[in-house]
Every structure is written in C-alpha cells, then in structure tokens.
Design an enzyme around this catalytic site. Structure first.
Site, PDB file in Angstrom:
ATOM      1  N   HIS A  96      61.516 -14.008 -14.412  1.00 16.98           N
ATOM      2  CA  HIS A  96      61.603 -12.754 -15.127  1.00 16.98           C
ATOM      3  C   HIS A  96      62.712 -12.967 -16.119  1.00 16.98           C
ATOM      4  CE1 HIS A  96      60.895  -8.324 -15.454  1.00 16.98           C
ATOM      5  NE2 HIS A  96      62.329  -8.294 -15.461  1.00 16.98           N
ATOM      6  N   ASP A 175      55.940   1.748 -10.106  1.00 17.08           N
ATOM      7  CA  ASP A 175      56.673   1.396 -11.022  1.00 17.08           C
ATOM      8  C   ASP A 175      55.806   1.301 -12.350  1.00 17.08           C
ATOM      9  OD1 ASP A 175      58.814  -0.541 -11.874  1.00 17.08           O
ATOM     10  OD2 ASP A 175      56.980  -1.786 -12.448  1.00 17.08           O
ATOM     11  N   ARG A 182      60.425   5.594 -18.177  1.00 16.20           N
ATOM     12  CA  ARG A 182      61.854   5.155 -18.609  1.00 16.20           C
ATOM     13  C   ARG A 182      61.809   4.890 -20.113  1.00 16.20           C
ATOM     14  NH1 ARG A 182      62.734   0.184 -15.061  1.00 16.20           N
ATOM     15  NH2 ARG A 182      64.603   0.022 -16.346  1.00 16.20           N
ATOM     16  N   SER A 197      62.495  -1.962 -10.047  1.00 11.96           N
ATOM     17  CA  SER A 197      61.454  -2.181 -10.986  1.00 11.96           C
ATOM     18  C   SER A 197      60.828  -3.648 -11.014  1.00 11.96           C
ATOM     19  CB  SER A 197      61.565  -1.920 -12.318  1.00 11.96           C
ATOM     20  OG  SER A 197      60.378  -2.023 -13.099  1.00 11.96           O
ATOM     21  N   LYS A 201      57.661  -5.457  -8.378  1.00  9.93           N
ATOM     22  CA  LYS A 201      56.520  -6.212  -8.681  1.00  9.93           C
ATOM     23  C   LYS A 201      56.489  -7.821  -8.617  1.00  9.93           C
ATOM     24  CE  LYS A 201      57.257  -5.332 -12.901  1.00  9.93           C
ATOM     25  NZ  LYS A 201      58.234  -4.141 -13.578  1.00  9.93           N
TER      26      LYS A 201
END
Length: 451
Positions: A96, A175, A182, A197, A201
């Site tokens: 990520h 989310d 957001r 967030s 996930k």
C-alpha cells in the site's frame, strides 16, 4: 492452490445514541467510546446518517485526532462493516502506498512480485485529493475490468497469483463511502482516518503481510517526515495487532515519482520500466518494494537475495509478461504493451520552460497534482470523469541545472485547452517552481525503513 473463504462482517451492537452529541463530543476533543464509534459507522453505512453529518464528524476527527484505542475501534468498525477474506499460507502479500504525484509503482512491483511467486491481491482506490488513483490509471487501458466481485477476485488470485480491482461493495463498505467523502471535504491527511481506511481494506482482503510505502514531502499527505513516521508506526502497530507481517518505507514525494504524470502517460512509463527502460527513481522504489514482498512471502531468506530475484524478474521479461497477463485476464487490451497508440492521448503538446537560469531547488508537488486536475486529469467532485489523455512529462528533477528557456516539463492537452495551459504555466512559474543560484543536492528516495 489457495483455499480461501469468506467471513461475514460482525453485526455491531445495537445502541441508541444520537448523532449531534457525538459530533459535538469529538469537536470538543473528547474521546469516543468503542460502542459510539461502531454505532456511528454502522448507521452511516446503513444510510441512517447523512453525508453532511459524517462530513462534520470527519472534520472533527481531522482537527481533534483520535487516540490509539479510538483508531483501533474505527478500524474494527470499518472492517466489520463488510465481508472478510481469509487465505492460509504466508505468500499472500500486498503493498500500500499513501499516494503521490506520478506514483505508478503498483503496476511495476506487483508483476515483479507475482513473477517471483508472491500472491498479490490488490484492492486499490481512485484518486484522492491531489493524488491520482491506481484504479483510475489502469482504466486508461480499454476494457480493463476493475469491478470483479469477491468470488471472481478469489478465483483469479488462485489461478493467476495477481489481481487488481477497485473496492467492492462487500469489502469494508464503510470505508468506500467515507473514502469518497474525505476526498471532497479536505479531511484526507489524518493519521487515524488513513490508518483505519488502509487497514480495514488490507485486513479484509486477506493479505498475510503488507509492505507500506509512506510518502513524505510537498506532494504527500504527510508533508513532514515526523508525521509520515507516525503514520508508519500506526500502520505497523495495527498490523501487529492483527498478527500480520509489516514493513514500511518512508519515501520522498517532493517531486513526481518518475517523469510521467497523468493516466495514459503513467501506464506507458510503467510498461517501459518493466521493459528495463524506466527512470531510476521509479525503478529503484519498485524493485525495493517488490523485494520486501518477496522476502515477506518467504520466497527468499534475505532482503538482498529478494532484491536480486526482483531484478531477475525484470531482466528476464517475466514481470512484463505478468503485467500482460493481468491486462488480458481482466478484459483489457493487452496490445498496449507493444503499441502505446492504443491508449487515449490528447493531441497537443506545450513545453513549459525555465524563466531564468539556475538549479531546481523545489517543486510544490501537491500543486502539480492540482494543475493536472485543472486539465481534466483529476476530480474536483466525486462524480467527475477522468480525462485519461492529458498529462505532464517532466524533463528536469530537483538538483538539475537549467538554462533560461530550457524545457522543464511538457503538457499533453487538447487544442481547446490553451487558456488552461496558459494558467498552468503562470501558476507553475509563480507557485510551484523554486530555482536557486547555487547548486542543490539531489533528493534521497528512501528515507527510512520501519518494521
């Protein structure tokens, strides 16, 4: 073969709170209880709390923060709002990035890791704030389907070892709703909101290990290194809490990653990097992140051996073929690998030149992302459509010497956008670019590693 199963999200306790007092409580900097957080998230997900009240809560969290327990409760609530995948074994590893200008490393590192034997389940996002989104970028390839459901997601991961989809209705639906909100309410750069967030996930998709790329600098949500470090620690602690392996690299985002900014531009640069022709910074970060994934998966016993393996996947052409396979099996036009004209591309190019001689000292990198949005390559509102064909191609980097009138970057745009291009030129010269009369040290790419 990976045997995966779905785990239904837990139903949260039914409490009888009121929305206004909870917003007011957080606005005053008071701590919310686990039950209050879970009630708020559940009711927003169920459509009982409107966007404007969730926006107020997000702003209160942004301004007043959350402690470790609140962040954990928020992560749990978002995770439990949907289904959860479980994969046995240790070679299911995801990566990520907190995002940045020109960050297309996922399209490079994922095929590298997959070619080396890592199972890579990518549930990616769309553009957020001034940054581009992985899902938006891959959709520049005609036909590429990011809307696979969870059964298709599991099947493809089992068969091919690599899958890239957008967030599904089943995975952390809370989310998905909050993420879009957001983006348009200036509540992106908050450690607890980002942590919840990301982790909701990643935990839901069943990864057994996660490699984090935490950006810092003028183009990152965490502009200060200390804030990036705080986020990295938060993510690692949350990973540890859920018994997942994790490593975080803090990397520079004071200038675009690579040379290309814009959707088709970035796909082309990703393919060139997989062919061994990419810019050094993009190549180096992609190889480093892929190597950590290979190491986490247990395919190689040391990071050094994993890095060597990653480089072999590129030089042998195996990583490029993994990307070709990914495109083809998800319905995309795999011929783009060999023919870039099959990608959308605007018809006009305009050079933006240095106003005087000197050394490039700084870019206000976030503003580069916002300038792309002005051109149509990003969203001002969550319903906006992306123009894949517009973008920037940077010729110069921080530390480079430039002569007056020398090209710093090229804009690819449509003929009717001349006024916008003129505005971009003015804004770039006055607000984005800083030149120095004396030599400037080149930026270091990887600043820290935490694990």
């Amino acid at each position: 073969m990976i045997n995966a199963h779905l785990k239904e999200g837990k139903r949260m306790s039914k409490e009888n709170f009121q929305v206004y007092p909870l917003i007011d409580k957080k606005k005053k900097g008071e701590r919310l209880t686990d039950k209050e957080i879970k009630w708020f998230i559940q009711n927003y997900t169920d459509g009982k709390i409107p966007d404007y009240q969730m926006s107020a809560m997000l702003m209160a969290i942004f301004l007043k923060g959350m402690d470790v327990a609140e962040t954990a409760a928020l992560t749990d609530a978002m995770l439990e709002s949907g289904e959860q995948l479980k994969f046995p074994g240790k070679n299911v590893i995801d990566k990520h990035s907190t995002g940045g200008i020109g960050d297309k490393a996922s399209f490079i590192l994922a095929p590298i890791a997959s070619a080396a034997g890592v199972k890579v389940p990518m549930i990616a996002g769309r553009g957020l704030g001034h940054t581009g989104g992985t899902v938006d970028k891959i959709e520049a390839i005609k036909g590429f389907n990011t809307a696979l459901d969870l059964k298709e997601f599991q099947k493809k991961l089992n068969q091919d070892g690599l899958v890239l989809i957008g967030q599904t209705p089943e995975i952390a639906p809370a989310d998905r709703l909050i993420y879009a909100l957001r983006d348009v309410t200036a509540t992106v750069d908050s450690v607890p909101l980002i942590t919840a967030s990301i982790m909701s996930k990643k935990l839901a998709e069943g990864a057994n290990g996660i490699v984090f790329d935490i950006k810092t600098g003028t183009g990152a949500f965490m502009r200060q290194t200390k804030d990036a470090r705080a986020l990295a620690k938060s993510l690692i602690l949350t990973s540890k809490r859920f018994k997942k392996k994790a490593v975080a690299l803090i990397t520079d985002m004071n200038q675009p990653l690579g040379r290309a900014v814009g959707h088709s531009n970035e796909i082309i640069e990703s393919i060139e990097t997989l062919k061994g022709n990419g810019p050094k910074d993009l190549t180096d970060i992609s190889l480093a992140l892929a190597a950590h994934m290979i190491h986490q998966a247990g395919i190689e016993k040391t990071y050094e051996k994993a890095l060597k393996k990653a480089k072999e996947m590129v030089s042998s052409g195996k990583a490029l073929e993994e990307f070709r396979k990914l495109i083809k099996t998800q319905g995309g036009d795999e011929k783009v690998i060999d023919d870039y004209s099959r990608l959308p591309m605007a018809e006009v190019q305009t050079e933006i030149k240095a106003p005087k001689a000197g050394y490039i000292k700084m870019f206000d990198n976030a503003k580069i992302g916002l300038l792309l949005t002005e051109l149509g390559g990003g969203r001002k509102f969550k319903t906006d459509k992306i123009d894949f064909g517009v973008g920037f191609d940077f010729k110069k980097r921080i530390g480079d010497q430039v002569k007056k009138g020398e090209t710093i970057f090229t804009i690819t745009h449509h003929a009717h956008q001349k006024d916008i291009v003129a505005k971009i030129n003015t804004t770039f010269q006055k607000e984005v670019l800083t030149l120095s009369a004396s030599k400037v040290k080149a930026q270091k790419l990887i600043l820290e590693k935490l694990s």
